[in-house]
Design an enzyme around this catalytic site. Structure first.
Site, PDB file in Angstrom:
ATOM      1  N   GLU A   1       0.885  -1.163   0.000  1.00 17.13           N
ATOM      2  CA  GLU A   1       0.000   0.000   0.000  1.00 17.13           C
ATOM      3  C   GLU A   1       0.923   1.212   0.000  1.00 17.13           C
ATOM      4  O   GLU A   1       1.568   1.507   1.002  1.00 17.13           O
ATOM      5  CB  GLU A   1      -0.899  -0.037   1.236  1.00 17.13           C
ATOM      6  CG  GLU A   1      -1.719  -1.329   1.303  1.00 17.13           C
ATOM      7  CD  GLU A   1      -2.473  -1.534   2.613  1.00 17.13           C
ATOM      8  OE1 GLU A   1      -2.307  -0.720   3.539  1.00 17.13           O
ATOM      9  OE2 GLU A   1      -3.217  -2.521   2.707  1.00 17.13           O
TER      10      GLU A   1
ATOM     11  N   CYS B   1      -1.255   9.372   2.466  1.00 15.90           N
ATOM     12  CA  CYS B   1      -1.022   8.874   1.115  1.00 15.90           C
ATOM     13  C   CYS B   1      -2.100   9.365   0.166  1.00 15.90           C
ATOM     14  O   CYS B   1      -1.874   9.519  -1.027  1.00 15.90           O
ATOM     15  CB  CYS B   1      -0.994   7.364   1.120  1.00 15.90           C
ATOM     16  SG  CYS B   1      -2.453   6.674   1.905  1.00 15.90           S
TER      17      CYS B   1
END
Ligand SMILES: NC(=O)c1ccc[n+]([C@@H]2O[C@H](COP(=O)([O-])OP(=O)(O)OC[C@H]3O[C@@H](n4cnc5c(N)ncnc54)[C@H](O)[C@@H]3O)[C@@H](O)[C@H]2O)c1
Ligand SMILES: N[C@@H](CCC=O)C(=O)O
Length: 389
Positions: free
Chosen positions: A150, A184
């Site tokens: 991820e 993110c």
């Protein structure tokens, strides 16, 4: 904290749902049976930043599916990881099912990845480290070890000329600067139609100037410090480069390494292709576009990342078409593009942004499982097969 609890509850319920054996239609009479079980020892959670994502999420996914877990938190956040693991042990997770390892990624993280008994690796962090882990796993002898990565993104927001400027400014400021841009999912590249660009940029500048950068213990603070001195120095290097190459849209940041404070920064660049890498902080690039919005989405796709995308338009059919074209995991229309909710907005990207599956979504836990199919030849016992139906 709320997100961590959401993840624990969600994965516990999901494990109950997906780990039931399923009877499948088969001939002659007795069905084939298919079911999931834990993949084994591990996964090792080479956790990246705990700046936002709740570390217990990955551990919960591993444990709920019957695996043991070795958790390695980011070097910057050992205390919160230790507290989370302590709570899990107090709640009844056996000590030998969950262990915490602190230390640098280059030594402890790399050693975990190389460990022969590891059944899987779940990594949250930057794309280059994910690639290094992928290479290390590929080079290992023994079983083929699955990796969930991820990673980051050059997350864009495409604003067309029908968009509501006030809504755009609010979404931009929240998405680019909240959590000091250390998510993110944060907005990195605002692509605004040239017809409304001047007005939107002026509004974003005004809103960004109102943000208070400072100590997060003060209630007035909107933008806190970046996580450590290394992150601060990396941001200073990016800002020096951007000052030389692009048009600054906000007052220059002070460079006091002691406070690690970086006030919101924005730069106008000429083309989407000019933004080449994720800058993990409160730094926004702005580009003007015109012509076919699908060409703009194609240019965003060509950046290679695929984590989050914002679309601002009052034409529903356009939003649908652009979302379809985008090779991006999470698309947000006419709102901010951070803060995915567990079970509601399964989160995760593709391309340079990750391997999938999406965290907090209905397909996540399958990646932690080995799936077994049992097929029985019922005629081997002899007798009348029809009677077994
Ligand atoms: N997609 C997501 O869900 C998500 C969530 C949060 C952060 N991120 C991304 O994380 C990045 C920022 O986090 P960071 O600065 O901590 O990332 P990083 O890649 O520098 O470090 C991540 C982790 O990897 C470890 N590590 C380093 N080298 C290793 C190696 N060779 N083997 C094994 N482990 C190793 C580090 O110790 C750390 O725990 C950004 O790119 C951000 O976008 C992604
Ligand atoms: N899932 C979080 C981001 C996690 C990364 O930092 C969000 O949607 O903002």
């Amino acid at each position: 904290m709320r997100e961590a609890i959401d993840f624990l509850r969600y994965y516990a319920a999901e494990a109950e749902r997906i780990m039931q054996p399923q009877a499948l239609p088969a001939r002659p009479a007795r069905p084939t049976c298919c079911g999931c079980r834990g993949a084994g020892r591990g996964p090792a959670s080479a956790r990246g930043t705990s700046r936002w994502r709740s570390s217990p999420a990955v551990v919960a996914a591993a444990l709920a599916t019957g695996n043991t877990a070795l958790a390695k938190p980011a070097e910057q956040t050992p205390a919160i990881a230790a507290a989370a693991v302590r709570l899990l042990h107090e709640a009844g997770v056996p000590a030998d099912a969950l262990q915490l390892l602190h230390g640098p990624g280059e030594t402890i993280g790399a050693a975990l990845v190389a460990e022969p008994g590891i059944a899987g690796v779940v990594f949250t962090g930057s794309t280059p480290v994910a690639k290094a882990i992928q290479r290390a796993l590929a080079a290992k002898d023994g079983p083929i070890v699955p990796l969930i990565a991820e990673t980051g993104g050059i997350n864009a927001m495409l604003v067309d000329s029908t968009a509501l400027p006030e809504q755009v400014a609010d979404a931009v400021v929240q998405s680019a600067f909240r959590s000091a841009g250390q998510r993110c999912s944060a907005l990195r590249l605002l692509c605004v139609h040239e017809g409304i660009a001047d007005g939107v940029i002026a509004m974003v500048q005004g809103a960004a100037r109102e943000l208070v950068t400072g100590d997060p213990v003060r209630w007035q603070t909107d933008v806190g410090p970046v996580i450590d001195g290394e992150a601060f120095e990396a941001l200073q290097r990016h800002l020096r480069r951007l000052h030389a190459q692009a048009r600054p849209l906000l007052p220059a940041a002070a460079t006091d390494a002691g406070t690690r404070l970086v006030p919101p920064q924005a730069f106008e660049v000429a083309r989407i292709e000019d933004v080449r890498q994720e800058i993990f902080g409160p730094v926004l690039h702005v580009v003007r576009w015109s012509g076919d919005p699908r060409a703009a989405i194609a240019a965003i796709n060509r950046l290679g990342y695929g984590l989050t995308l914002g679309l601002q338009t009052r034409i529903d059919s356009r939003a649908e078409a652009l979302a379809r074209d985008a090779r991006i995991g999470n698309v947000y229309v006419n709102r901010n593009m951070i803060g995915a909710v567990v079970g509601v907005q399964p989160f995760g990207g593709e391309g340079l942004s990750g391997t999938g599956p999406k965290a907090g979504g209905p397909h996540y836990l399958y990646r932690f499982c080995g799936e077994q199919t049992v097929t029985v030849n019922t005629t081997a016992a002899g007798g009348n097969v029809a009677l077994l139906a």
